[in-house]
Design a protein around this motif. Structure first.
Motif, PDB file in Angstrom:
ATOM      1  N   SER A 156       0.838  -1.195   0.000  1.00 38.57           N
ATOM      2  CA  SER A 156       0.000   0.000   0.000  1.00 38.57           C
ATOM      3  C   SER A 156       0.874   1.246   0.000  1.00 38.57           C
ATOM      4  CB  SER A 156      -0.932   0.044   1.207  1.00 38.57           C
ATOM      5  OG  SER A 156      -1.681   1.246   1.168  1.00 38.57           O
ATOM      6  N   ASP A 157       0.653   2.085  -0.997  1.00 38.92           N
ATOM      7  CA  ASP A 157       1.343   3.371  -1.069  1.00 38.92           C
ATOM      8  C   ASP A 157       0.578   4.469  -0.354  1.00 38.92           C
ATOM      9  OD1 ASP A 157       3.545   2.478  -2.675  1.00 38.92           O
ATOM     10  OD2 ASP A 157       2.209   2.451  -4.408  1.00 38.92           O
ATOM     11  N   VAL A 158      -0.567   4.144   0.215  1.00 40.64           N
ATOM     12  CA  VAL A 158      -1.410   5.141   0.866  1.00 40.64           C
ATOM     13  C   VAL A 158      -0.658   5.912   1.956  1.00 40.64           C
ATOM     14  CG1 VAL A 158      -3.467   5.430   2.323  1.00 40.64           C
ATOM     15  CG2 VAL A 158      -3.591   4.103   0.199  1.00 40.64           C
ATOM     16  N   PRO A 159       0.071   5.271   2.874  1.00 42.07           N
ATOM     17  CA  PRO A 159       0.782   6.051   3.892  1.00 42.07           C
ATOM     18  C   PRO A 159       1.821   7.006   3.298  1.00 42.07           C
ATOM     19  CG  PRO A 159       0.630   3.756   4.575  1.00 42.07           C
ATOM     20  CD  PRO A 159       0.174   3.823   3.139  1.00 42.07           C
ATOM     21  N   ALA A 160       2.558   6.553   2.283  1.00 46.12           N
ATOM     22  CA  ALA A 160       3.562   7.413   1.659  1.00 46.12           C
ATOM     23  C   ALA A 160       2.901   8.579   0.932  1.00 46.12           C
ATOM     24  CB  ALA A 160       4.431   6.606   0.701  1.00 46.12           C
ATOM     25  N   LEU A 161       1.776   8.328   0.274  1.00 47.17           N
ATOM     26  CA  LEU A 161       1.065   9.407  -0.408  1.00 47.17           C
ATOM     27  C   LEU A 161       0.517  10.415   0.596  1.00 47.17           C
ATOM     28  CD1 LEU A 161      -0.787   7.279  -3.103  1.00 47.17           C
ATOM     29  CD2 LEU A 161       1.148   8.833  -3.482  1.00 47.17           C
ATOM     30  N   ALA A 162       0.039   9.933   1.722  1.00 48.61           N
ATOM     31  CA  ALA A 162      -0.416  10.840   2.781  1.00 48.61           C
ATOM     32  C   ALA A 162       0.756  11.674   3.282  1.00 48.61           C
ATOM     33  CB  ALA A 162      -1.055  10.054   3.916  1.00 48.61           C
ATOM     34  N   ASP A 163       1.927  11.051   3.391  1.00 47.75           N
ATOM     35  CA  ASP A 163       3.145  11.755   3.805  1.00 47.75           C
ATOM     36  C   ASP A 163       3.493  12.875   2.818  1.00 47.75           C
ATOM     37  OD1 ASP A 163       5.477  12.084   5.483  1.00 47.75           O
ATOM     38  OD2 ASP A 163       6.640  11.041   3.942  1.00 47.75           O
ATOM     39  N   LEU A 164       3.148  12.676   1.553  1.00 49.03           N
ATOM     40  CA  LEU A 164       3.390  13.697   0.531  1.00 49.03           C
ATOM     41  C   LEU A 164       2.317  14.786   0.525  1.00 49.03           C
ATOM     42  CD1 LEU A 164       4.573  11.457  -2.439  1.00 49.03           C
ATOM     43  CD2 LEU A 164       5.947  13.099  -1.150  1.00 49.03           C
ATOM     44  N   GLY A 165       1.302  14.652   1.383  1.00 49.15           N
ATOM     45  CA  GLY A 165       0.273  15.676   1.497  1.00 49.15           C
ATOM     46  C   GLY A 165      -0.933  15.467   0.614  1.00 49.15           C
ATOM     47  N   ILE A 166      -1.072  14.288   0.035  1.00 48.17           N
ATOM     48  CA  ILE A 166      -2.239  13.998  -0.797  1.00 48.17           C
ATOM     49  C   ILE A 166      -3.429  13.731   0.114  1.00 48.17           C
ATOM     50  CG2 ILE A 166      -3.189  12.352  -2.460  1.00 48.17           C
ATOM     51  CD1 ILE A 166      -0.303  12.233  -3.617  1.00 48.17           C
ATOM     52  N   ASP A 167      -4.496  14.503  -0.086  1.00 50.94           N
ATOM     53  CA  ASP A 167      -5.646  14.483   0.825  1.00 50.94           C
ATOM     54  C   ASP A 167      -6.369  13.147   0.896  1.00 50.94           C
ATOM     55  OD1 ASP A 167      -5.305  17.123   1.663  1.00 50.94           O
ATOM     56  OD2 ASP A 167      -6.558  17.899   0.044  1.00 50.94           O
ATOM     57  N   ASP A 168      -6.609  12.515  -0.231  1.00 51.04           N
ATOM     58  CA  ASP A 168      -7.314  11.230  -0.251  1.00 51.04           C
ATOM     59  C   ASP A 168      -6.444  10.242  -1.026  1.00 51.04           C
ATOM     60  OD1 ASP A 168      -9.008   9.055  -0.413  1.00 51.04           O
ATOM     61  OD2 ASP A 168     -10.754  10.222  -1.062  1.00 51.04           O
ATOM     62  N   PRO A 169      -5.431   9.688  -0.361  1.00 56.45           N
ATOM     63  CA  PRO A 169      -4.469   8.851  -1.077  1.00 56.45           C
ATOM     64  C   PRO A 169      -5.073   7.603  -1.720  1.00 56.45           C
ATOM     65  CG  PRO A 169      -3.873   9.027   1.255  1.00 56.45           C
ATOM     66  CD  PRO A 169      -5.081   9.871   1.029  1.00 56.45           C
ATOM     67  N   ALA A 170      -6.064   7.001  -1.102  1.00 57.00           N
ATOM     68  CA  ALA A 170      -6.679   5.814  -1.690  1.00 57.00           C
ATOM     69  C   ALA A 170      -7.368   6.173  -3.008  1.00 57.00           C
ATOM     70  CB  ALA A 170      -7.655   5.171  -0.717  1.00 57.00           C
ATOM     71  N   ALA A 171      -8.066   7.289  -3.035  1.00 57.22           N
ATOM     72  CA  ALA A 171      -8.708   7.751  -4.265  1.00 57.22           C
ATOM     73  C   ALA A 171      -7.664   8.139  -5.308  1.00 57.22           C
ATOM     74  CB  ALA A 171      -9.637   8.921  -3.980  1.00 57.22           C
ATOM     75  N   PHE A 172      -6.529   8.660  -4.864  1.00 56.95           N
ATOM     76  CA  PHE A 172      -5.448   9.027  -5.775  1.00 56.95           C
ATOM     77  C   PHE A 172      -4.915   7.788  -6.497  1.00 56.95           C
ATOM     78  CE2 PHE A 172      -1.136  10.205  -6.970  1.00 56.95           C
ATOM     79  CZ  PHE A 172      -1.302  11.485  -7.469  1.00 56.95           C
ATOM     80  N   VAL A 173      -4.794   6.678  -5.784  1.00 59.70           N
ATOM     81  CA  VAL A 173      -4.337   5.424  -6.400  1.00 59.70           C
ATOM     82  C   VAL A 173      -5.340   4.976  -7.471  1.00 59.70           C
ATOM     83  CG1 VAL A 173      -3.830   2.984  -5.992  1.00 59.70           C
ATOM     84  CG2 VAL A 173      -3.012   4.709  -4.373  1.00 59.70           C
ATOM     85  N   VAL A 174      -6.620   5.050  -7.158  1.00 59.78           N
ATOM     86  CA  VAL A 174      -7.662   4.674  -8.129  1.00 59.78           C
ATOM     87  C   VAL A 174      -7.580   5.584  -9.353  1.00 59.78           C
ATOM     88  CG1 VAL A 174     -10.152   4.540  -8.525  1.00 59.78           C
ATOM     89  CG2 VAL A 174      -9.171   3.665  -6.393  1.00 59.78           C
ATOM     90  N   ALA A 175      -7.438   6.884  -9.137  1.00 62.11           N
ATOM     91  CA  ALA A 175      -7.347   7.833 -10.251  1.00 62.11           C
ATOM     92  C   ALA A 175      -6.099   7.574 -11.090  1.00 62.11           C
ATOM     93  CB  ALA A 175      -7.356   9.264  -9.719  1.00 62.11           C
ATOM     94  N   ALA A 176      -5.004   7.185 -10.445  1.00 67.49           N
ATOM     95  CA  ALA A 176      -3.779   6.872 -11.178  1.00 67.49           C
ATOM     96  C   ALA A 176      -3.995   5.677 -12.099  1.00 67.49           C
ATOM     97  CB  ALA A 176      -2.629   6.610 -10.202  1.00 67.49           C
ATOM     98  N   ASP A 177      -4.679   4.662 -11.603  1.00 68.30           N
ATOM     99  CA  ASP A 177      -4.999   3.495 -12.439  1.00 68.30           C
ATOM    100  C   ASP A 177      -5.868   3.906 -13.631  1.00 68.30           C
ATOM    101  OD1 ASP A 177      -3.577   1.789 -10.784  1.00 68.30           O
ATOM    102  OD2 ASP A 177      -5.361   1.100  -9.697  1.00 68.30           O
TER     103      ASP A 177
END
Length: 103
Positions: free
Chosen positions: A23-44
């Motif tokens: 899961s990249d969610v914790p690292a994405l949150a560390d980068l300041g991304i507000d909704d990291p799980a949704a960001f992963v879906v959008a990236a796909d």
């Protein structure tokens, strides 16, 4: 198109993940991304419709995300490193630029 994995020497570039193995969610949150799980879906989705390409720049032995690179179709890539991980971004950006030129 499916996400393209890239070997960038000391770094391994792969699609973002959020599953029971990685899961990249914790690292994405560390980068300041507000909704990291949704960001992963959008990236796909961006890969699928070729509108935006996103890579996790990872340490190859652990798979931990060190920096993030994105490129909207027809645009140069931009990235953001985690704290203390600027070298991962500096090394990976030229590799992504070469990949994008080959499209």
């Amino acid at each position: 198109m499916e996400a393209v994995e890239i070997n960038a020497g000391a770094w391994y570039l792969r699609a973002l993940r959020d599953d029971d193995r990685v899961s990249d969610v914790p690292a994405l949150a560390d980068l300041g991304i507000d909704d990291p799980a949704a960001f992963v879906v959008a990236a796909d989705e961006g890969w699928a419709d070729e509108s935006r390409f996103t890579w996790a720049v990872c340490e190859p032995t652990t798979g931990e995300l060190m920096s993030l690179i994105t490129a909207a179709a027809g645009q140069p890539p931009v990235g953001q490193p985690r704290s203390g991980r600027q070298q991962s971004l500096d090394d990976a950006l030229p590799v992504v630029e070469r990949f994008l030129q080959s499209l």
